[in-house]
Design a protein around this motif. Structure first.
Motif, PDB file in Angstrom:
ATOM      1  N   HIS A  14       6.571  22.881  12.981  1.00  0.00           N
ATOM      2  CA  HIS A  14       5.240  22.648  12.435  1.00  0.00           C
ATOM      3  C   HIS A  14       5.127  21.169  12.072  1.00  0.00           C
ATOM      4  N   LEU A  15       4.175  20.501  12.707  1.00  0.00           N
ATOM      5  CA  LEU A  15       3.970  19.069  12.521  1.00  0.00           C
ATOM      6  C   LEU A  15       2.587  18.852  11.919  1.00  0.00           C
ATOM      7  N   SER A  16       2.549  18.220  10.755  1.00  0.00           N
ATOM      8  CA  SER A  16       1.279  17.906  10.117  1.00  0.00           C
ATOM      9  C   SER A  16       1.021  16.414  10.291  1.00  0.00           C
ATOM     10  N   ILE A  17      -0.071  16.081  10.944  1.00  0.00           N
ATOM     11  CA  ILE A  17      -0.426  14.695  11.216  1.00  0.00           C
ATOM     12  C   ILE A  17      -1.415  14.237  10.145  1.00  0.00           C
ATOM     13  N   ARG A  18      -1.122  13.089   9.567  1.00  0.00           N
ATOM     14  CA  ARG A  18      -1.989  12.548   8.531  1.00  0.00           C
ATOM     15  C   ARG A  18      -2.481  11.177   8.958  1.00  0.00           C
ATOM     16  N   SER A  19      -3.749  10.916   8.727  1.00  0.00           N
ATOM     17  CA  SER A  19      -4.298   9.625   9.116  1.00  0.00           C
ATOM     18  C   SER A  19      -3.742   8.528   8.224  1.00  0.00           C
ATOM     19  N   TYR A  20      -3.629   7.370   8.788  1.00  0.00           N
ATOM     20  CA  TYR A  20      -3.107   6.198   8.080  1.00  0.00           C
ATOM     21  C   TYR A  20      -3.961   5.869   6.862  1.00  0.00           C
ATOM     22  N   ASP A  21      -5.284   5.999   7.002  1.00  0.00           N
ATOM     23  CA  ASP A  21      -6.192   5.673   5.896  1.00  0.00           C
ATOM     24  C   ASP A  21      -5.965   6.556   4.672  1.00  0.00           C
ATOM     25  N   THR A  22      -5.862   7.856   4.866  1.00  0.00           N
ATOM     26  CA  THR A  22      -5.669   8.729   3.702  1.00  0.00           C
ATOM     27  C   THR A  22      -4.249   8.641   3.180  1.00  0.00           C
ATOM     28  N   PHE A  23      -3.305   8.345   4.042  1.00  0.00           N
ATOM     29  CA  PHE A  23      -1.929   8.181   3.585  1.00  0.00           C
ATOM     30  C   PHE A  23      -1.825   6.996   2.631  1.00  0.00           C
ATOM     31  N   LEU A  24      -2.388   5.857   3.023  1.00  0.00           N
ATOM     32  CA  LEU A  24      -2.277   4.661   2.188  1.00  0.00           C
ATOM     33  C   LEU A  24      -2.929   4.849   0.824  1.00  0.00           C
ATOM     34  N   SER A  25      -4.133   5.404   0.798  1.00  0.00           N
ATOM     35  CA  SER A  25      -4.807   5.581  -0.492  1.00  0.00           C
ATOM     36  C   SER A  25      -4.033   6.551  -1.379  1.00  0.00           C
ATOM     37  N   SER A  26      -3.498   7.597  -0.797  1.00  0.00           N
ATOM     38  CA  SER A  26      -2.706   8.553  -1.559  1.00  0.00           C
ATOM     39  C   SER A  26      -1.413   7.909  -2.059  1.00  0.00           C
ATOM     40  N   TYR A  27      -0.784   7.128  -1.222  1.00  0.00           N
ATOM     41  CA  TYR A  27       0.453   6.455  -1.611  1.00  0.00           C
ATOM     42  C   TYR A  27       0.219   5.497  -2.780  1.00  0.00           C
ATOM     43  N   TYR A  28      -0.850   4.716  -2.690  1.00  0.00           N
ATOM     44  CA  TYR A  28      -1.168   3.795  -3.776  1.00  0.00           C
ATOM     45  C   TYR A  28      -1.452   4.555  -5.078  1.00  0.00           C
ATOM     46  N   ALA A  29      -2.185   5.647  -4.985  1.00  0.00           N
ATOM     47  CA  ALA A  29      -2.512   6.432  -6.182  1.00  0.00           C
ATOM     48  C   ALA A  29      -1.249   7.013  -6.800  1.00  0.00           C
ATOM     49  N   MET A  30      -0.385   7.602  -6.002  1.00  0.00           N
ATOM     50  CA  MET A  30       0.844   8.187  -6.534  1.00  0.00           C
ATOM     51  C   MET A  30       1.765   7.103  -7.089  1.00  0.00           C
ATOM     52  N   SER A  31       1.816   5.967  -6.436  1.00  0.00           N
ATOM     53  CA  SER A  31       2.633   4.861  -6.944  1.00  0.00           C
ATOM     54  C   SER A  31       2.149   4.421  -8.319  1.00  0.00           C
ATOM     55  N   ALA A  32       0.827   4.326  -8.485  1.00  0.00           N
ATOM     56  CA  ALA A  32       0.260   3.910  -9.771  1.00  0.00           C
ATOM     57  C   ALA A  32       0.556   4.945 -10.857  1.00  0.00           C
ATOM     58  N   ILE A  33       0.455   6.214 -10.513  1.00  0.00           N
ATOM     59  CA  ILE A  33       0.732   7.276 -11.488  1.00  0.00           C
ATOM     60  C   ILE A  33       2.162   7.165 -12.002  1.00  0.00           C
ATOM     61  N   TYR A  34       3.081   6.868 -11.095  1.00  0.00           N
ATOM     62  CA  TYR A  34       4.490   6.779 -11.488  1.00  0.00           C
ATOM     63  C   TYR A  34       4.940   5.363 -11.838  1.00  0.00           C
ATOM     64  N   GLY A  35       3.961   4.439 -11.978  1.00  0.00           N
ATOM     65  CA  GLY A  35       4.248   3.101 -12.454  1.00  0.00           C
ATOM     66  C   GLY A  35       4.916   2.171 -11.467  1.00  0.00           C
ATOM     67  N   ARG A  36       4.689   2.403 -10.205  1.00  0.00           N
ATOM     68  CA  ARG A  36       5.331   1.557  -9.199  1.00  0.00           C
ATOM     69  C   ARG A  36       4.309   1.151  -8.144  1.00  0.00           C
ATOM     70  N   VAL A  37       3.411   0.274  -8.492  1.00  0.00           N
ATOM     71  CA  VAL A  37       2.368  -0.174  -7.573  1.00  0.00           C
ATOM     72  C   VAL A  37       2.939  -1.260  -6.666  1.00  0.00           C
ATOM     73  N   LEU A  38       2.807  -1.074  -5.363  1.00  0.00           N
ATOM     74  CA  LEU A  38       3.322  -2.034  -4.397  1.00  0.00           C
ATOM     75  C   LEU A  38       2.184  -2.671  -3.621  1.00  0.00           C
ATOM     76  N   ASP A  39       2.399  -3.897  -3.186  1.00  0.00           N
ATOM     77  CA  ASP A  39       1.399  -4.550  -2.366  1.00  0.00           C
ATOM     78  C   ASP A  39       1.467  -3.995  -0.936  1.00  0.00           C
TER      79      ASP A  39
END
Length: 81
Positions: A3-28
């Motif tokens: 089972h392969l779930s494909i995720r678009s780059y756009d939603t991946f990046l926004s989600s990654y930034y949000a989760m990083s901020a929640i856990y205090g690790r915001v990356l450029d």
């Protein structure tokens, strides 16, 4: 079955930034791109590689943004069959 779930780059990046901020690790962006974004071969190469390694399996592909997580999970476990 695979089972392969494909995720678009756009939603991946926004989600990654949000989760990083929640856990205090915001990356450029450059840090994210260097660590997470690796383009090589494309979808055809990926599917061919899976077929070569697992020739007798089925491949189920879902689009992350368009899928219902509960239904995908049920499909993986064959609950509806």
């Amino acid at each position: 079955a695979i089972h392969l779930s494909i995720r678009s780059y756009d939603t991946f990046l926004s989600s990654y930034y949000a989760m990083s901020a929640i856990y205090g690790r915001v990356l450029d962006f450059e840090s994210v791109r260097k660590n997470w974004v690796h383009f090589s071969g494309g979808w055809y190469h990926l599917i061919k590689s899976i077929k070569d390694v697992f020739p007798d399996t089925t491949l189920n592909v879902t689009l992350f943004e368009a899928s219902n997580p509960k239904q995908v999970f049920k499909n993986i476990l064959d609950f509806d069959k």
